[in-house]
Scaffold this active site. Structure first.
Site, PDB file in Angstrom:
ATOM      1  N   ALA A 191       0.747  -1.251  -0.054  1.00  0.00           N
ATOM      2  CA  ALA A 191      -0.119  -0.048   0.056  1.00  0.00           C
ATOM      3  C   ALA A 191       0.970   1.231  -0.025  1.00  0.00           C
ATOM      4  CB  ALA A 191      -1.103  -0.176   1.371  1.00  0.00           C
ATOM      5  N   ALA A 192       2.099   1.126  -0.127  1.00  0.00           N
ATOM      6  CA  ALA A 192       2.869   2.371  -0.327  1.00  0.00           C
ATOM      7  C   ALA A 192       2.749   3.190  -1.465  1.00  0.00           C
ATOM      8  CB  ALA A 192       4.576   2.041  -0.324  1.00  0.00           C
ATOM      9  N   GLY A 193       2.324   2.598  -2.542  1.00  0.00           N
ATOM     10  CA  GLY A 193       1.799   3.189  -3.853  1.00  0.00           C
ATOM     11  C   GLY A 193       0.543   3.918  -3.607  1.00  0.00           C
ATOM     12  N   ASP A 194      -0.220   3.048  -2.990  1.00  0.00           N
ATOM     13  CA  ASP A 194      -1.834   3.651  -2.991  1.00  0.00           C
ATOM     14  C   ASP A 194      -1.525   4.749  -1.761  1.00  0.00           C
ATOM     15  OD1 ASP A 194      -2.662   1.765  -4.541  1.00  0.00           O
ATOM     16  OD2 ASP A 194      -2.853   0.258  -2.686  1.00  0.00           O
TER      17      ASP A 194
END
Length: 305
Positions: free
Chosen positions: A250-253
């Site tokens: 979820a880093a990109g999210d």
């Protein structure tokens, strides 16, 4: 009132296990832990935008199973408007995630109810899109639905963001003119542009190619190497904050949701990118998808080591 962000996309229940390393083909590993965590790229981005200061509405579908109820309740707990989250017969979307000791992950997604998010369903909630300042889409729902949301966002004069994830092939060519900000990671930038992306220089070439293909502006996220911005007139590299990574899920999210929230609040592009980077950096210091997403106060309190 806070700026309004509308996310059109997926809701998945993440089934997460940790193992010493990612398994090879045909191999069985002994896992170290297991958890079920609310996720889905769309829902993750909605939670990120909400925690980071925006007023958020979600447009998507969940199943009639227990996971669907839990996914919807998780968004409501974040004060996210769920009037456009429809419940359909059958199972909710799931993501099977393995995280290794180096904090890298491998993910298999089963669409489930996300496949029921059709253009007609989105059309039923057009007033939600009309109320948006920023509209975010991803690729975990049917392509026709993504294309519809992008085109409708452009027709309404909204700021339109596409996070092309997961991407394994070029986008439909008519989508690009409807995208203000295209935000791929390295592998997605390569799949979309047809160019290898394995360095900052190659990321720049891919970003420029995507602008030439019609995207308004491109931000290629490069993990620990930061992010690369291109708009056809200039290219700028933004170094990433330095943190100790625990789980990159979820880093990109988190970056996308944070960037959208900051942009909608009136921050400049550069400041919105830096804001999203800090939020993403904080997210990798904790395990899980939505549980790892920081709050506005967390980002504001962050100090570079």
């Amino acid at each position: 009132m806070p700026a309004k962000v509308v996310v059109v996309g997926s809701l998945n229940m993440d089934l997460v296990t940790r193992a010493p390393r990612l398994p090879r083909g045909g191999e069985t590993l002994i896992g170290e832990s297991f958890a079920t965590v609310s996720g889905g790229k769309g829902a993750n981005q909605a939670v990120a935008a909400a925690r980071l200061g925006a007023q958020v509405s979600m447009v998507g579908c969940v199943g009639s199973d227990a996971y669907g109820k839990e996914l919807r309740e998780a968004l409501l707990a974040e004060q996210i408007d769920c009037q456009a989250v429809s419940v359909v017969d059958g199972s909710s979307g799931v993501a099977l995630i393995v995280v290794d000791d180096n904090s890298q992950n491998a993910i298999v997604i089963v669409a489930g109810a996300n496949g029921a998010l059709t253009p007609a369903v989105i059309g039923c909630f057009d007033p939600v899109l009309q109320a948006a300042d920023v509209i975010i889409c991803q690729l975990e729902v049917p392509d026709a639905s993504v294309g519809h949301a992008l085109a409708r966002g452009r027709a309404l004069g909204k700021t339109v963001i596409l996070n092309p994830a997961p991407a394994s092939r070029p986008l439909p060519v008519d989508w690009y003119a409807n995208i203000d900000y295209l935000i791929p990671n390295e592998s997605e930038a390569s799949a979309l542009s047809g160019l290898p992306v394995d360095s900052r220089q190659s990321a720049q070439a891919a970003a420029n190619r995507l602008v030439e293909m019609g995207a308004g502006k491109v931000i290629v996220t490069l993990g620990a190497d930061g992010a690369l911005f291109a708009d056809g007139a200039r290219v700028e590299h933004f170094p990433a904050p330095s943190v100790k990574a625990v789980d990159t899920t979820a880093a990109g999210d988190t970056f996308v949701g944070g960037f959208a929230a900051a942009l909608a609040s009136g921050k400049s592009e550069a400041d919105a990118i830096r804001f999203g980077q800090v939020a993403a950096a904080l997210s990798v210091t904790c395990a899980g998808a939505q549980p790892s997403i920081p709050t506005l106060s967390d980002v504001q309190a962050f100090k570079t080591p």
